[in-house]
Write a protein that holds these residues in place. Structure first.
Motif, PDB file in Angstrom:
ATOM      1  N   ALA A 104       0.831  -1.202   0.000  1.00  0.00           N
ATOM      2  CA  ALA A 104       0.000   0.000   0.000  1.00  0.00           C
ATOM      3  C   ALA A 104       0.863   1.250   0.000  1.00  0.00           C
ATOM      4  CB  ALA A 104      -0.923  -0.016   1.216  1.00  0.00           C
ATOM      5  N   MET A 105       1.895   1.255   0.834  1.00  0.00           N
ATOM      6  CA  MET A 105       2.813   2.398   0.858  1.00  0.00           C
ATOM      7  C   MET A 105       3.473   2.597  -0.500  1.00  0.00           C
ATOM      8  SD  MET A 105       4.780   1.894   4.492  1.00  0.00           S
ATOM      9  CE  MET A 105       3.990   2.132   6.085  1.00  0.00           C
ATOM     10  N   SER A 106       3.932   1.495  -1.101  1.00  0.00           N
ATOM     11  CA  SER A 106       4.681   1.581  -2.359  1.00  0.00           C
ATOM     12  C   SER A 106       3.808   2.083  -3.499  1.00  0.00           C
ATOM     13  CB  SER A 106       5.280   0.211  -2.701  1.00  0.00           C
ATOM     14  OG  SER A 106       6.150  -0.228  -1.676  1.00  0.00           O
ATOM     15  N   LEU A 107       2.547   1.638  -3.552  1.00  0.00           N
ATOM     16  CA  LEU A 107       1.653   2.080  -4.620  1.00  0.00           C
ATOM     17  C   LEU A 107       1.451   3.590  -4.584  1.00  0.00           C
ATOM     18  CD1 LEU A 107      -1.099  -0.711  -4.599  1.00  0.00           C
ATOM     19  CD2 LEU A 107       0.504  -0.200  -6.453  1.00  0.00           C
ATOM     20  N   ILE A 108       1.183   4.123  -3.393  1.00  0.00           N
ATOM     21  CA  ILE A 108       0.983   5.570  -3.274  1.00  0.00           C
ATOM     22  C   ILE A 108       2.266   6.314  -3.612  1.00  0.00           C
ATOM     23  CG2 ILE A 108       0.335   7.449  -1.730  1.00  0.00           C
ATOM     24  CD1 ILE A 108      -1.291   5.430  -0.119  1.00  0.00           C
ATOM     25  N   PHE A 109       3.392   5.791  -3.131  1.00  0.00           N
ATOM     26  CA  PHE A 109       4.670   6.461  -3.370  1.00  0.00           C
ATOM     27  C   PHE A 109       5.012   6.507  -4.848  1.00  0.00           C
ATOM     28  CE2 PHE A 109       9.280   5.905  -4.052  1.00  0.00           C
ATOM     29  CZ  PHE A 109       9.692   7.156  -3.651  1.00  0.00           C
ATOM     30  N   VAL A 110       4.855   5.393  -5.548  1.00  0.00           N
ATOM     31  CA  VAL A 110       5.198   5.355  -6.973  1.00  0.00           C
ATOM     32  C   VAL A 110       4.317   6.315  -7.756  1.00  0.00           C
ATOM     33  CG1 VAL A 110       5.161   3.912  -9.046  1.00  0.00           C
ATOM     34  CG2 VAL A 110       6.153   3.028  -6.935  1.00  0.00           C
ATOM     35  N   ALA A 111       3.003   6.309  -7.478  1.00  0.00           N
ATOM     36  CA  ALA A 111       2.100   7.221  -8.181  1.00  0.00           C
ATOM     37  C   ALA A 111       2.486   8.679  -7.936  1.00  0.00           C
ATOM     38  CB  ALA A 111       0.664   6.961  -7.743  1.00  0.00           C
ATOM     39  N   ALA A 160       2.909  20.640  -5.217  1.00  0.00           N
ATOM     40  CA  ALA A 160       1.702  20.136  -4.547  1.00  0.00           C
ATOM     41  C   ALA A 160       1.859  18.693  -4.111  1.00  0.00           C
ATOM     42  CB  ALA A 160       0.495  20.270  -5.477  1.00  0.00           C
ATOM     43  N   VAL A 161       2.624  17.902  -4.851  1.00  0.00           N
ATOM     44  CA  VAL A 161       2.775  16.486  -4.506  1.00  0.00           C
ATOM     45  C   VAL A 161       3.510  16.302  -3.177  1.00  0.00           C
ATOM     46  CG1 VAL A 161       3.823  14.304  -5.209  1.00  0.00           C
ATOM     47  CG2 VAL A 161       2.581  15.680  -6.874  1.00  0.00           C
ATOM     48  N   PRO A 162       4.678  16.927  -2.957  1.00  0.00           N
ATOM     49  CA  PRO A 162       5.297  16.822  -1.626  1.00  0.00           C
ATOM     50  C   PRO A 162       4.384  17.320  -0.507  1.00  0.00           C
ATOM     51  CG  PRO A 162       6.871  17.697  -3.197  1.00  0.00           C
ATOM     52  CD  PRO A 162       5.545  17.662  -3.900  1.00  0.00           C
ATOM     53  N   MET A 163       3.624  18.397  -0.775  1.00  0.00           N
ATOM     54  CA  MET A 163       2.702  18.908   0.232  1.00  0.00           C
ATOM     55  C   MET A 163       1.627  17.877   0.555  1.00  0.00           C
ATOM     56  SD  MET A 163       0.359  22.381   0.156  1.00  0.00           S
ATOM     57  CE  MET A 163       1.639  23.289  -0.702  1.00  0.00           C
ATOM     58  N   LEU A 164       1.080  17.236  -0.476  1.00  0.00           N
ATOM     59  CA  LEU A 164       0.026  16.251  -0.273  1.00  0.00           C
ATOM     60  C   LEU A 164       0.556  14.996   0.414  1.00  0.00           C
ATOM     61  CD1 LEU A 164      -2.923  15.535  -0.714  1.00  0.00           C
ATOM     62  CD2 LEU A 164      -2.319  14.642  -2.968  1.00  0.00           C
ATOM     63  N   LEU A 165       1.783  14.590   0.086  1.00  0.00           N
ATOM     64  CA  LEU A 165       2.368  13.427   0.753  1.00  0.00           C
ATOM     65  C   LEU A 165       2.471  13.654   2.257  1.00  0.00           C
ATOM     66  CD1 LEU A 165       5.166  12.405  -1.779  1.00  0.00           C
ATOM     67  CD2 LEU A 165       3.209  11.004  -1.095  1.00  0.00           C
ATOM     68  N   MET A 166       2.790  14.877   2.667  1.00  0.00           N
ATOM     69  CA  MET A 166       2.813  15.191   4.091  1.00  0.00           C
ATOM     70  C   MET A 166       1.401  15.200   4.669  1.00  0.00           C
ATOM     71  SD  MET A 166       5.765  18.137   4.413  1.00  0.00           S
ATOM     72  CE  MET A 166       4.913  19.311   3.379  1.00  0.00           C
ATOM     73  N   GLN A 167       0.464  15.757   3.929  1.00  0.00           N
ATOM     74  CA  GLN A 167      -0.898  15.891   4.430  1.00  0.00           C
ATOM     75  C   GLN A 167      -1.609  14.551   4.572  1.00  0.00           C
ATOM     76  OE1 GLN A 167      -2.361  18.645   1.525  1.00  0.00           O
ATOM     77  NE2 GLN A 167      -1.655  20.458   2.638  1.00  0.00           N
ATOM     78  N   LEU A 168      -1.134  13.517   3.872  1.00  0.00           N
ATOM     79  CA  LEU A 168      -1.704  12.187   4.050  1.00  0.00           C
ATOM     80  C   LEU A 168      -1.418  11.627   5.440  1.00  0.00           C
ATOM     81  CD1 LEU A 168      -0.948  10.525   0.583  1.00  0.00           C
ATOM     82  CD2 LEU A 168      -3.123  11.408   1.417  1.00  0.00           C
ATOM     83  N   GLY A 169      -0.577  12.307   6.195  1.00  0.00           N
ATOM     84  CA  GLY A 169      -0.281  11.864   7.557  1.00  0.00           C
ATOM     85  C   GLY A 169       1.094  11.259   7.719  1.00  0.00           C
ATOM     86  N   GLU A 170       1.973  11.444   6.689  1.00  0.00           N
ATOM     87  CA  GLU A 170       3.327  10.860   6.737  1.00  0.00           C
ATOM     88  C   GLU A 170       3.249   9.363   6.981  1.00  0.00           C
ATOM     89  OE1 GLU A 170       5.690  12.522   5.673  1.00  0.00           O
ATOM     90  OE2 GLU A 170       6.095  14.397   6.691  1.00  0.00           O
ATOM     91  N   LEU A 211      -8.159  -1.310  -0.652  1.00  0.00           N
ATOM     92  CA  LEU A 211      -9.034  -0.658   0.317  1.00  0.00           C
ATOM     93  C   LEU A 211      -8.237   0.284   1.208  1.00  0.00           C
ATOM     94  CD1 LEU A 211     -11.749  -0.334   1.814  1.00  0.00           C
ATOM     95  CD2 LEU A 211     -11.113  -2.333   3.198  1.00  0.00           C
ATOM     96  N   LEU A 212      -7.078  -0.164   1.671  1.00  0.00           N
ATOM     97  CA  LEU A 212      -6.237   0.659   2.526  1.00  0.00           C
ATOM     98  C   LEU A 212      -5.754   1.905   1.789  1.00  0.00           C
ATOM     99  CD1 LEU A 212      -4.747   1.108   5.180  1.00  0.00           C
ATOM    100  CD2 LEU A 212      -2.962  -0.475   4.401  1.00  0.00           C
ATOM    101  N   VAL A 213      -5.332   1.729   0.531  1.00  0.00           N
ATOM    102  CA  VAL A 213      -4.899   2.879  -0.271  1.00  0.00           C
ATOM    103  C   VAL A 213      -6.045   3.867  -0.437  1.00  0.00           C
ATOM    104  CG1 VAL A 213      -4.175   3.603  -2.586  1.00  0.00           C
ATOM    105  CG2 VAL A 213      -3.079   1.640  -1.503  1.00  0.00           C
ATOM    106  N   GLY A 214      -7.231   3.351  -0.712  1.00  0.00           N
ATOM    107  CA  GLY A 214      -8.382   4.221  -0.885  1.00  0.00           C
ATOM    108  C   GLY A 214      -8.720   5.010   0.363  1.00  0.00           C
ATOM    109  N   VAL A 215      -8.659   4.361   1.520  1.00  0.00           N
ATOM    110  CA  VAL A 215      -8.959   5.051   2.778  1.00  0.00           C
ATOM    111  C   VAL A 215      -7.935   6.138   3.051  1.00  0.00           C
ATOM    112  CG1 VAL A 215      -9.061   4.762   5.288  1.00  0.00           C
ATOM    113  CG2 VAL A 215     -10.228   3.130   3.798  1.00  0.00           C
ATOM    114  N   VAL A 216      -6.655   5.840   2.832  1.00  0.00           N
ATOM    115  CA  VAL A 216      -5.608   6.844   3.065  1.00  0.00           C
ATOM    116  C   VAL A 216      -5.811   8.053   2.162  1.00  0.00           C
ATOM    117  CG1 VAL A 216      -3.132   7.307   2.862  1.00  0.00           C
ATOM    118  CG2 VAL A 216      -3.918   5.168   3.895  1.00  0.00           C
TER     119      VAL A 216
END
Length: 601
Positions: A319-326, A400-410, A570-575
């Motif tokens: 789940a972490m890797s999918l969000i990170f790669v995108a 915006a992408v680095p900002m959003l990565l932080m806003q996801l909760g690190e 599901l986890l990616v979607g919730v995050v």
């Protein structure tokens, strides 16, 4: 997007997983209290530390005792860092005779380094003595990272405990994380970095002769030291020439290693990892990116070992890797794209043998678009905050992408320990949502998820958006907040939003166009950093205590699998939903508007 960018991203992830898998086994042994392979010779040192501290390692704690110990320890650490800054002018290892740090800056820095944020409103080489850098700042780099590891071990014990009330011993977790993980890895990395050219010395700053003197103009002054003016009242300028340059020295490699491995991010120099004495080569740059993700990725493998099902760790890591790669692909594409207003002027921005192409403003030519964009995604996906490029100079979507990565909760790898326990809170929320959809009491890893766990999870998830959005609102309403903005309009708003996103999520990077070393921002950001760290940790420990007291149930035909592709998505979607929806209005006022403005002129 270039093949170089894709190749670098693929190589980075491949090397990361190869290194993180064996490290996960070591991290699991550290967490379960067993002998650590290859480091068992440190066991006498561990026992000596317990005796010196009066710690009974066999005595476990409930979650409240664990939380109190953690808060008291970190509170004392903050007082120590504050005091050392305020007295550094009278202490040794200060060859530049740097003065004491101001009270508001000392307060901000003390909270920042204790909270694993390492926000820096100062220039390191012009503000901090060697003693302050080593004893206060580098020391907290170790201890704040170890605190995060202790919390995630406590939460994992909550899942693995069979109807017990304890979640471990904070002092044991802190000691073992530092002694068996952070210290050995930091030693290895610091030696490697010195081999690449990172400096490590106690020498005073060096005055060197320039090969070509640099001409410049400056206002002329009279005998009384006052500026001279002509008949029209304009300042009289005089032509001067600079023939020397001051080169800062210091014990950099030792701080640089734990800065990366502990996902701290505070640089020895103001330029951080763009400085050639902190990050001299492409190979050191690659190693630093690996170091940021190494322990967070290793903890995912350790999680699988400790709960007795390796697939659980793989699912969280996936789940972490999918969000990170995108996210990385977006920022790479945004920075590689041509600037529309420059393109309208006929400026060639294409990649070629002579230029990297794309938006090279604020980036080191040593690293180019690919390595700078990847570094930006890595450092903001983790709660590191080290930078090798100026995020303030990124394109609107690239910033915006680095900002959003932080806003996801690190939680996309996240900080050492904090990334995994943050993602596990989202996993609890995901199984709760899934349970509601099928009308069944949700379970995760054999523990029922009930109202108490959901209340604590909600607090842990919502506290950072409250701090970010509330702090941003206060700053833009007050004159003292708006005074720090260097760029008016949408980008100025983005600078403030980025600052509070970085502080409350314990990242530490910045859109450096914001002048934040003021009493207002030093105080407001310190509050965001403290509560962004500890107002999340306490609910997480409460969840650990509640889960530890519950029996661990055996899986049955109605149990939702939490290790397959369905749960991963599901986890990616919730995050994404929880993280993005909190900030959509604020992002629309900042980077989205700025992006649209590029095409409206």
């Amino acid at each position: 997007m270039t093949m170089q960018s894709l190749a670098l991203l693929g190589a980075f992830l491949a090397v990361l997983f190869v290194l993180a898998w064996p490290l996960g086994k070591i991290l699991a042994r550290v967490g379960d209290g067993g002998a650590v392979p290859g480091l068992n010779w440190l066991a006498p040192v561990e026992r000596l530390l317990y005796r010196a501290g009066g710690v009974a390692p066999e005595q476990d704690m409930g979650w409240k005792a664990y939380a109190i110990a953690l808060l008291v320890f970190n509170g004392i650490g903050a007082l120590f860092v504050f005091a050392l800054q305020r007295m550094q002018a009278w202490l040794p290892l200060n060859p530049q005779s740097l003065g004491n740090v101001s009270p508001d800056s000392s307060f901000n820095t003390a909270v920042s380094f204790v909270a694993n944020t390492n926000w820096q409103g100062y220039s390191g080489e012009q503000t901090m003595s060697y003693l302050t850098q080593m004893l206060a700042l580098t020391g907290q780099n170790f201890l704040s990272a170890a605190t995060g590891m202790a919390v995630v071990y406590a939460l994992i014990r909550g899942f693995t405990s069979r109807s017990g009330g304890s979640i471990g011993n904070f002092w044991v977790d802190l000691t073992r994380s530092t002694l068996y993980v952070l210290l050995p890895l930091s030693l290895l990395l610091s030696v490697f970095l010195m081999g690449q050219g990172v400096i490590q010395n106690f020498a005073p700053y060096q005055e060197v002769q320039l090969i070509d003197p640099v001409p410049y103009s400056a206002p002329a002054t009279g005998a009384d030291g006052q500026p001279l003016k002509d008949a029209q009242g304009q300042a009289v300028m005089q032509n001067l020439s600079a023939g020397t340059q001051t080169i800062a020295m210091g014990p950099v490699a030792s701080q640089e290693a734990i800065k990366m491995l502990g996902t701290n991010g505070g640089g020895f120099f103001n330029a951080n990892s763009a400085h050639p004495f902190e990050n001299p080569t492409p190979l050191s740059n690659f190693a630093q990116m690996l170091a940021i993700f190494l322990i967070p990725a290793g903890l995912c493998f350790a999680f699988g070992h400790l709960v007795g099902d390796r697939r659980q760790g793989y699912a969280v890591l996936a789940a972490m890797s999918l969000i990170f790669v995108a996210a990385t692909l977006v920022v790479m594409g945004a920075e590689q794209a041509a600037h529309p207003q420059l393109a309208a002027l006929g400026v060639d921005q294409g990649a070629s043998a002579m230029q990297a192409g794309g938006n090279m403003e604020g980036k080191e030519t040593r690293f180019g678009i690919a390595a700078s964009s990847l570094f930006a995604a890595v450092t903001t996906a983790a709660s590191c905050g080290a930078v090798n490029a100026m995020h303030d100079s990124f394109s609107p979507l690239g910033g915006a992408v680095p900002m959003l990565l932080m806003q996801l909760g690190e939680v996309v790898f996240g900080g050492v320990g904090s990334g995994l326990y943050g993602m596990l809170v989202f996993a609890i929320l995901a199984v709760f949502i899934a349970g509601l959809m099928i009308g069944r009491t949700p379970e995760y890893l054999g523990k029922k998820i009930q109202s108490h766990e959901m209340k604590m999870s909600s607090i842990a998830i919502l506290v950072t958006p409250v701090l970010v959005l509330g702090g941003t609102a206060v700053a833009v309403m007050l004159d003292v907040g708006r005074a720090g903005i260097a760029n008016p309009g949408a980008h100025g708003f983005s600078e403030i939003l980025y600052a509070f996103s970085s502080a409350a999520n314990n990242n530490g990077s910045a859109f450096a166009g914001l002048s934040a070393n003021t009493p207002f921002y030093n105080t407001m950001l310190a509050i965001a950093m403290w509560f962004g760290r500890f107002a999340v940790i306490v609910p997480v420990l409460a969840i650990a205590g509640a889960l530890a007291a519950k029996p661990r149930l055996a899986a049955n035909p109605g149990t939702m699998p939490t290790h397959g592709p369905v749960f991963v998505f599901l986890l990616v979607g919730v995050v994404l939903l929880v993280g993005v929806l909190n900030y959509v209005p604020a992002l629309a006022l900042g980077p989205v508007v700025e992006h649209l403005q590029l095409y409206s002129k």
